[in-house]
Scaffold this motif. Structure first.
Motif, PDB file in Angstrom:
ATOM      1  N   ASP A   1       0.859  -1.179   0.000  1.00  0.00           N
ATOM      2  CA  ASP A   1       0.000   0.000   0.000  1.00  0.00           C
ATOM      3  C   ASP A   1       0.900   1.236   0.000  1.00  0.00           C
ATOM      4  N   PHE A   2       0.522   2.258  -0.774  1.00  0.00           N
ATOM      5  CA  PHE A   2       1.355   3.447  -0.896  1.00  0.00           C
ATOM      6  C   PHE A   2       0.555   4.713  -0.600  1.00  0.00           C
ATOM      7  N   SER A   3      -0.443   4.592   0.265  1.00  0.00           N
ATOM      8  CA  SER A   3      -1.335   5.725   0.510  1.00  0.00           C
ATOM      9  C   SER A   3      -0.637   6.886   1.199  1.00  0.00           C
ATOM     10  N   GLN A   4       0.488   6.634   1.880  1.00  0.00           N
ATOM     11  CA  GLN A   4       1.165   7.720   2.578  1.00  0.00           C
ATOM     12  C   GLN A   4       2.071   8.527   1.668  1.00  0.00           C
ATOM     13  N   VAL A   5       2.308   8.060   0.427  1.00  0.00           N
ATOM     14  CA  VAL A   5       3.198   8.763  -0.490  1.00  0.00           C
ATOM     15  C   VAL A   5       2.573  10.097  -0.882  1.00  0.00           C
ATOM     16  N   GLU A   6       3.379  11.148  -0.911  1.00  0.00           N
ATOM     17  CA  GLU A   6       2.866  12.469  -1.256  1.00  0.00           C
ATOM     18  C   GLU A   6       2.209  12.453  -2.627  1.00  0.00           C
ATOM     19  N   VAL A   7       1.049  13.103  -2.734  1.00  0.00           N
ATOM     20  CA  VAL A   7       0.347  13.136  -4.013  1.00  0.00           C
ATOM     21  C   VAL A   7       1.066  14.088  -4.965  1.00  0.00           C
ATOM     22  N   ASP A   8       0.863  13.889  -6.259  1.00  0.00           N
ATOM     23  CA  ASP A   8       1.479  14.747  -7.260  1.00  0.00           C
ATOM     24  C   ASP A   8       0.874  16.143  -7.195  1.00  0.00           C
ATOM     25  N   ARG A   9       1.718  17.145  -7.314  1.00  0.00           N
ATOM     26  CA  ARG A   9       1.237  18.512  -7.394  1.00  0.00           C
ATOM     27  C   ARG A   9       0.591  18.747  -8.759  1.00  0.00           C
ATOM     28  N   GLN A  10      -0.514  19.476  -8.771  1.00  0.00           N
ATOM     29  CA  GLN A  10      -1.159  19.813 -10.029  1.00  0.00           C
ATOM     30  C   GLN A  10      -0.295  20.831 -10.784  1.00  0.00           C
ATOM     31  N   VAL A  11      -0.322  20.770 -12.105  1.00  0.00           N
ATOM     32  CA  VAL A  11       0.447  21.682 -12.939  1.00  0.00           C
ATOM     33  C   VAL A  11      -0.441  22.173 -14.078  1.00  0.00           C
ATOM     34  N   THR A  12      -0.106  23.360 -14.586  1.00  0.00           N
ATOM     35  CA  THR A  12      -0.752  23.844 -15.791  1.00  0.00           C
ATOM     36  C   THR A  12      -0.254  23.033 -16.977  1.00  0.00           C
ATOM     37  N   ASN A  13      -1.171  22.516 -17.772  1.00  0.00           N
ATOM     38  CA  ASN A  13      -0.789  21.632 -18.870  1.00  0.00           C
ATOM     39  C   ASN A  13      -1.212  22.241 -20.202  1.00  0.00           C
ATOM     40  N   LEU A  14      -0.221  22.712 -20.966  1.00  0.00           N
ATOM     41  CA  LEU A  14      -0.453  23.192 -22.323  1.00  0.00           C
ATOM     42  C   LEU A  14       0.371  22.386 -23.313  1.00  0.00           C
ATOM     43  N   GLU A  15       0.748  21.172 -22.903  1.00  0.00           N
ATOM     44  CA  GLU A  15       1.563  20.316 -23.755  1.00  0.00           C
ATOM     45  C   GLU A  15       0.676  19.420 -24.617  1.00  0.00           C
ATOM     46  N   ARG A  16       1.244  18.983 -25.745  1.00  0.00           N
ATOM     47  CA  ARG A  16       0.529  18.058 -26.626  1.00  0.00           C
ATOM     48  C   ARG A  16       0.699  16.609 -26.193  1.00  0.00           C
TER      49      ARG A  16
ATOM     50  N   TYR B   1       8.400  26.420 -33.712  1.00  0.00           N
ATOM     51  CA  TYR B   1       7.579  26.033 -34.869  1.00  0.00           C
ATOM     52  C   TYR B   1       6.986  24.659 -34.592  1.00  0.00           C
ATOM     53  N   VAL B   2       5.696  24.484 -34.928  1.00  0.00           N
ATOM     54  CA  VAL B   2       5.017  23.208 -34.726  1.00  0.00           C
ATOM     55  C   VAL B   2       4.146  22.907 -35.936  1.00  0.00           C
ATOM     56  N   LYS B   3       4.289  21.714 -36.479  1.00  0.00           N
ATOM     57  CA  LYS B   3       3.345  21.170 -37.445  1.00  0.00           C
ATOM     58  C   LYS B   3       2.579  20.077 -36.724  1.00  0.00           C
ATOM     59  N   LEU B   4       1.298  20.293 -36.511  1.00  0.00           N
ATOM     60  CA  LEU B   4       0.514  19.385 -35.682  1.00  0.00           C
ATOM     61  C   LEU B   4       0.387  18.013 -36.330  1.00  0.00           C
ATOM     62  N   LEU B   5       0.715  16.986 -35.565  1.00  0.00           N
ATOM     63  CA  LEU B   5       0.593  15.616 -36.032  1.00  0.00           C
ATOM     64  C   LEU B   5      -0.763  15.017 -35.663  1.00  0.00           C
ATOM     65  N   GLN B   6      -1.463  15.656 -34.710  1.00  0.00           N
ATOM     66  CA  GLN B   6      -2.798  15.248 -34.298  1.00  0.00           C
ATOM     67  C   GLN B   6      -3.602  16.516 -34.005  1.00  0.00           C
ATOM     68  N   PRO B   7      -4.927  16.475 -34.097  1.00  0.00           N
ATOM     69  CA  PRO B   7      -5.732  17.633 -33.677  1.00  0.00           C
ATOM     70  C   PRO B   7      -5.396  18.020 -32.239  1.00  0.00           C
ATOM     71  N   PHE B   8      -5.394  19.331 -31.956  1.00  0.00           N
ATOM     72  CA  PHE B   8      -4.927  19.791 -30.642  1.00  0.00           C
ATOM     73  C   PHE B   8      -5.668  21.061 -30.240  1.00  0.00           C
ATOM     74  N   ASP B   9      -6.155  21.069 -29.004  1.00  0.00           N
ATOM     75  CA  ASP B   9      -6.747  22.264 -28.409  1.00  0.00           C
ATOM     76  C   ASP B   9      -5.634  23.055 -27.732  1.00  0.00           C
ATOM     77  N   PRO B  10      -5.273  24.243 -28.237  1.00  0.00           N
ATOM     78  CA  PRO B  10      -4.124  24.975 -27.674  1.00  0.00           C
ATOM     79  C   PRO B  10      -4.362  25.510 -26.269  1.00  0.00           C
ATOM     80  N   THR B  11      -5.596  25.430 -25.752  1.00  0.00           N
ATOM     81  CA  THR B  11      -5.851  25.842 -24.374  1.00  0.00           C
ATOM     82  C   THR B  11      -5.969  24.647 -23.430  1.00  0.00           C
ATOM     83  N   ASN B  12      -6.066  23.430 -23.975  1.00  0.00           N
ATOM     84  CA  ASN B  12      -6.260  22.209 -23.177  1.00  0.00           C
ATOM     85  C   ASN B  12      -7.422  22.350 -22.192  1.00  0.00           C
TER      86      ASN B  12
END
Length: 725
Positions: free
Chosen positions: A283-298, A555-566
């Motif tokens: 069981d790993f319930s005592q492990v610190e949870v991941d901090r939330q981050v702003t995600n604008l990555e593809r 420069y980015v050429k999109l390889l998949q459809p992407f929402d730039p605001t996520n």
């Protein structure tokens, strides 16, 4: 180009491979004692009087051209059970010490501290680190890759710190059962590091060039034993746990899910250098949870492993490949599914060979149709030349008693198996100036064959003023690592980097200089799909504050459809091309202040002729050594044509660390993430009532901001005990 690059790497290996260890002449002779030692932070036992003294440290920062101004003296001895160390850390200037808190595994640069770096195999690559800050908070970690310290590792040892007007004293005892070593080797690599924030001086027992961390095992001296280290005999540790708690899902209006669990880890020392870890119902319930981050990555974000079972000798499994080409990533095991049992054999077979074997079994999940799965990993590493090595890795994920064609629950059935095999060469010259890597991987999956290879390599040259790196990667279209972290495939990448540092004399600026990084991605036909070109200029102040400004061309050429605001709005079409420019700044204040602050900004154009402004900052205050307060915020303002329009969102957080002693900890953090529409509260109480034995109480809440309501809530109480039969 790839073949030429690889041959250059091999040439460098042959030129520098057999050089003698840089600081071979620095020796501390270790003599056994039969006198008792009490770990109380005082050097009043007779056993300390018959020891050699490591002193006359060298300055590493601000500059590595003189002896340290801050005086440090270190003594070591041992008996049949423990290795002992005492360090006298004298003050050079009046005034209080600087620490963040009594929190274990503190941030190195923000605390007055003393650290030991130990290489029990004298291979200049792997080892252990122990230490404390000036208030007595402990630091321990495993070492790999020549200088990296993994602070997630936690084990059984004791220490005490005392303070007076003249100095602070650190005393510790490390049981031989805690560390791994070859018992017949009578010379270990060793070094001592001291950071004194009043003088902003970092020092080391042996001389180390300032461009390298004091943790660099290539620059250790020698701990010379008067006789072989003692055999530890039967080395077995049993670590049982019991847990109780409950989880309530308010969003789905489910009844409370009460939890009652018990399980255990077992550590068995096969030899003094080879360890077998077993786990049942972990069981790993005592492990610190991941901090939330702003995600604008593809692509998928990476979050590090924190579960204790996977951490000792973790580099054998996890360091294969690159940060974004990981054939094995342990967080894929037990992701939203219980682990039933596991076994892991890892460590040294002898001075040149290391081995890692792991087998984990997970349960099936009826609700999602996930079958029971087995994960088997084999890693073998052979040292070559001075500090380099060759590694082999095999990863196998197998779904048990499962036929995808008979899966009536999932539109996209699970795979029956996924396998990866690879070979890797790691280069590290004797003086650490040249480092590099080259590896090849191949995956095996049902209904996928051809173009399933990975090949990548890099070579880096680092001196006091210059840092030059060239890296290339190729990932095939059908390469698949289901137990790894490979966020994108079907590309060829080349990334050169060059930086230079100036060192002005008599200036508040310690060093400054430019860095240029060019990152270019191509498809299999060598047509450009991405590039990220960055020009940095960094100022490092003598006070230890830093400021960086950067210009960005992307420069980015999109390889998949992407929402730039996520934010689940409309998407830009696959194949559309986007080019923008931006500038960034980053500042961090000096760590000596009780009040600290940092900020970073990003401003410029963005996808689809839009603009993006990002401003983020952090402020902190500490009532040392007991309380640390931290608040941070990040604001994004994205302006795009319709249908996106103007998108603004905040990520706001706060953290409280309360450390009543170096054995009682309370932490709480709060986050509001407007991008994901979530408020999170997590609190954790930890009482280390005995070495490596803990009581945890963890409370977690998640809320929906508008209308404000509870999404889910959990409370867990867990008790662990480290027992040596």
């Amino acid at each position: 180009m790839k073949h030429f690059y690889f041959f250059v790497l091999l040439f460098i290996i042959n030129v520098s491979a057999f050089a003698q260890k840089k600081n071979e002449a620095y020796q501390l002779h270790l003599r056994k004692t039969t006198l008792p030692i009490e770990i109380d932070g005082r050097m009043d036992e007779a056993a300390w009087q018959d020891t050699e003294v490591a002193k006359d440290f060298f300055m590493v920062l601000p500059m590595d051209t003189s002896r340290a101004k801050v005086r440090t003296e270190v003594r070591m001895t041992y008996d049949d059970k423990n290795l002992y160390l005492i360090a006298l850390n004298y003050h050079a200037l009046p005034g209080p010490y600087y620490v963040e808190s009594l929190r274990r595994d503190f941030s190195f640069g923000k605390n007055d501290n003393f650290l030991l770096f130990m290489d029990p195999f004298d291979d200049q690559t792997n080892g252990f680190s122990f230490g404390a800050n000036a208030a007595g908070a402990q630091w321990d970690g495993t070492m790999h890759s020549g200088s990296a310290v993994d602070l997630n590792w936690d084990n059984k040892w004791v220490s005490e710190v005392t303070n007076d007007e003249e100095k602070w004293v650190f005393e510790m005892a490390i049981p031989f059962t805690t560390i791994r070593y070859k018992k017949d080797i009578m010379k270990w690599g060793i070094n001592f590091s001291r950071l004194d924030l009043k003088t902003t001086e970092k020092s080391s027992w042996t001389p180390i060039p300032r461009q390298f961390p004091t943790a660099s095992l290539a620059y250790t001296g020698n701990l010379v034993w008067d006789q072989p280290p003692p055999s530890v005999g039967a080395n077995i540790s049993v670590i049982p746990y019991v847990l109780g708690g409950g989880v309530k899902n308010y969003e789905q209006d489910k009844p409370v899910d009460y939890q009652r669990k018990a399980g255990a880890d077992v550590k068995i020392g096969i030899t003094s250098a080879l360890n077998l870890d077993l786990t049942i119902n972990p069981d790993f319930s005592q492990v610190e949870v991941d901090r939330q981050v702003t995600n604008l990555e593809r692509f998928e974000l990476f979050f590090p492993e924190r579960r204790q079972f996977f951490l000792e000798n973790a580099d054998l499994f996890a360091n294969f490949g690159y940060a974004n080409i990981r054939p094995f990533f342990s967080r894929r095991i037990g992701l939203n599914v219980p682990i039933r049992a596991g076994a892991r054999l890892s460590g040294k077979l002898n001075k040149d060979w290391r081995i890692g074997l792991m087998d984990m079994q997970t349960a099936s999940v009826d609700e999602t149709g996930l079958p029971a799965q087995n994960f088997a990993i084999v890693s073998l590493q052979r040292r070559v030349f001075a500090r380099s090595n060759i590694g082999l890795l095999f990863v196998n994920k197998e779904s048990l008693n499962y036929r995808p064609e008979q899966d009536t629950i999932n539109a996209n059935p699970y795979t029956r198996f996924n396998r990866n095999v690879g070979i890797e060469y790691n280069l590290a010259s004797a003086n650490n100036v040249w480092t590099g890597k080259a590896f090849v991987l191949k995956s095996f999956s049902p209904n996928k064959s051809g173009d399933d290879l990975v090949q990548a390599a890099h070579l880096e040259y680092r001196t006091r003023k210059w840092n030059v790196l060239l890296q290339e990667e190729y990932v095939g279209r059908n390469y698949t690592a289901e137990v790894g972290y490979v966020p994108r495939n079907n590309y060829f990448k080349i990334n050169p980097l060059v930086s230079y540092s100036f060192f002005p004399k008599g200036s508040p600026i310690l060093s400054h200089g430019p860095k240029v990084s060019l990152t270019h991605y191509f498809d299999n036909n060598l047509k450009k799909t991405d590039n990220l070109n960055m020009l940095f200029y960094t100022l490092n102040f003598r006070s230890q504050s830093t400021f960086t400004v950067a210009l960005v061309d992307e420069y980015v050429k999109l390889l998949q459809p992407f929402d730039p605001t996520n934010t689940n709005k409309d998407t830009l079409a696959r194949g559309t091309e986007h080019h923008w420019k931006a500038w960034r700044t980053e500042f961090a204040s000096k760590p000596q202040s009780l009040f600290t602050y940092a900020f970073n900004t990003r401003s410029g154009t963005y996808y689809h002729n839009g603009t993006r402004l990002n401003v983020a900052g952090e402020v902190g205050y500490r009532f040392q050594p007991y309380v640390k307060l931290l608040a941070n915020a990040s604001y994004n303002d994205i302006r795009l044509p319709e249908p996106w329009g103007n998108t603004k969102f905040w990520l706001v957080g706060s953290q409280l660390d309360l450390t009543l002693t170096n054995k009682i900890f309370f932490s709480s953090f709060f986050q509001y993430n407007e991008q994901t529409n979530n408020i999170n509260l997590n609190t954790r109480f930890q009482w280390r009532y005995s070495p490596a034995s803990d009581l945890f109480i963890v409370y977690t809440d998640n809320y929906l901001p508008a209308p404000f309501s509870v999404r889910n809530r959990a409370l867990v109480l867990k008790l662990t005990y480290w027992w040596n039969p």
